[in-house]
Design an enzyme around this catalytic site. Structure first.
Site, PDB file in Angstrom:
ATOM      1  N   ARG A   5     -61.516  18.892 -25.791  1.00 29.24           N
ATOM      2  CA  ARG A   5     -60.840  20.406 -25.922  1.00 29.24           C
ATOM      3  C   ARG A   5     -59.753  20.599 -24.878  1.00 29.24           C
ATOM      4  O   ARG A   5     -59.417  21.037 -25.031  1.00 29.24           O
ATOM      5  CB  ARG A   5     -62.200  20.923 -24.862  1.00 29.24           C
ATOM      6  CG  ARG A   5     -63.756  20.982 -25.522  1.00 29.24           C
ATOM      7  CD  ARG A   5     -64.601  22.211 -24.929  1.00 29.24           C
ATOM      8  NE  ARG A   5     -64.209  22.261 -23.529  1.00 29.24           N
ATOM      9  CZ  ARG A   5     -65.248  23.421 -22.886  1.00 29.24           C
ATOM     10  NH1 ARG A   5     -65.373  24.463 -23.792  1.00 29.24           N
ATOM     11  NH2 ARG A   5     -64.674  23.420 -21.505  1.00 29.24           N
ATOM     12  N   ASP A   6     -59.614  19.021 -25.157  1.00 32.83           N
ATOM     13  CA  ASP A   6     -58.375  19.079 -24.558  1.00 32.83           C
ATOM     14  C   ASP A   6     -56.868  17.627 -25.398  1.00 32.83           C
ATOM     15  O   ASP A   6     -55.955  17.229 -24.350  1.00 32.83           O
ATOM     16  CB  ASP A   6     -57.565  19.353 -22.869  1.00 32.83           C
ATOM     17  CG  ASP A   6     -56.202  19.968 -22.309  1.00 32.83           C
ATOM     18  OD1 ASP A   6     -55.572  20.486 -23.678  1.00 32.83           O
ATOM     19  OD2 ASP A   6     -55.799  19.286 -21.811  1.00 32.83           O
ATOM     20  N   LEU A   7     -57.789  17.807 -26.438  1.00 31.81           N
ATOM     21  CA  LEU A   7     -56.797  16.540 -27.067  1.00 31.81           C
ATOM     22  C   LEU A   7     -54.910  16.912 -26.890  1.00 31.81           C
ATOM     23  O   LEU A   7     -55.074  18.061 -27.892  1.00 31.81           O
ATOM     24  CB  LEU A   7     -57.676  15.633 -28.385  1.00 31.81           C
ATOM     25  CG  LEU A   7     -58.859  14.990 -27.990  1.00 31.81           C
ATOM     26  CD1 LEU A   7     -58.974  15.140 -29.752  1.00 31.81           C
ATOM     27  CD2 LEU A   7     -58.398  13.979 -27.747  1.00 31.81           C
TER      28      LEU A   7
END
Length: 191
Positions: A5-7
């Site tokens: 969820r935060d690539l």
């Protein structure tokens, strides 16, 4: 079934000597449980999937596929993010200017909390992905990016489908070498 969820490029570590790549910063990650609500205000703006911009609270690992696509494009563009909105709404506009308007089917593919009216742009305001990427971008890689940059998250390839895409074939070649001439790490494709 874990969603990072935060690539983004800052969360991808590459050891230049061994070729090993690792993801880091799993502070926003969570297990994907179908039907369970999740925060929609997650992921750094430039790498945020459209369903998150629409404040969808039920989403899938397809949000990470979108982020991975953004990470793949950035080095091709000399470190400049592909989608650079100044706000969530502007981010959505920057996406539409590259991949086109979402269809009704696209918008019905996820449960959104907000309705965003996207203005229709003139043809000269669109900048298709193919014209943004450097000319030397391999056709297979371009095709993968087109598959990834879909408004409809169910149309994006899975991580395993991405790894089996022809653009990654070279990584599995036994002849591949590191820049210093040492052997490239042996990789196995996921099943």
């Amino acid at each position: 079934s874990i969603m990072h969820r935060d690539l983004k490029p800052y969360n991808i570590l590459v050891n230049k000597e061994t070729g090993e790549l690792k993801l880091c910063d799993f502070g926003s990650s969570k297990k994907c449980i179908p039907g369970e609500k999740s925060l929609s205000y997650i992921s750094s703006r430039y790498y945020r999937a459209p369903e998150l911009i629409y404040e969808c609270e039920e989403y899938t690992p397809a949000v990470d596929i979108w982020g991975a696509g953004c990470c793949i494009v950035e080095p091709l563009m000399s470190g400049i993010p592909l989608f650079q909105g100044k706000s969530s709404l502007d981010q959505l506009y920057s996406i539409v200017k590259v991949i086109g308007q979402p269809t009704k089917e696209d918008l019905s593919s996820f449960k959104r909390l907000i309705e965003i009216e996207i203005p229709h742009f003139n043809d000269d305001e669109y900048t298709p992905l193919e014209t943004l990427l450097p000319r030397h971008t391999q056709r297979d890689l371009f095709n993968l990016l087109v598959e990834i940059f879909q408004f409809n998250p169910t149309k994006r390839p899975s991580a395993i489908e991405c790894m089996h895409h022809p653009c990654f074939d070279i990584l599995f070649s036994p002849e591949l070498k590191m820049p210093d001439g040492s052997p490239f790490p042996v990789l196995n494709r996921c099943l």
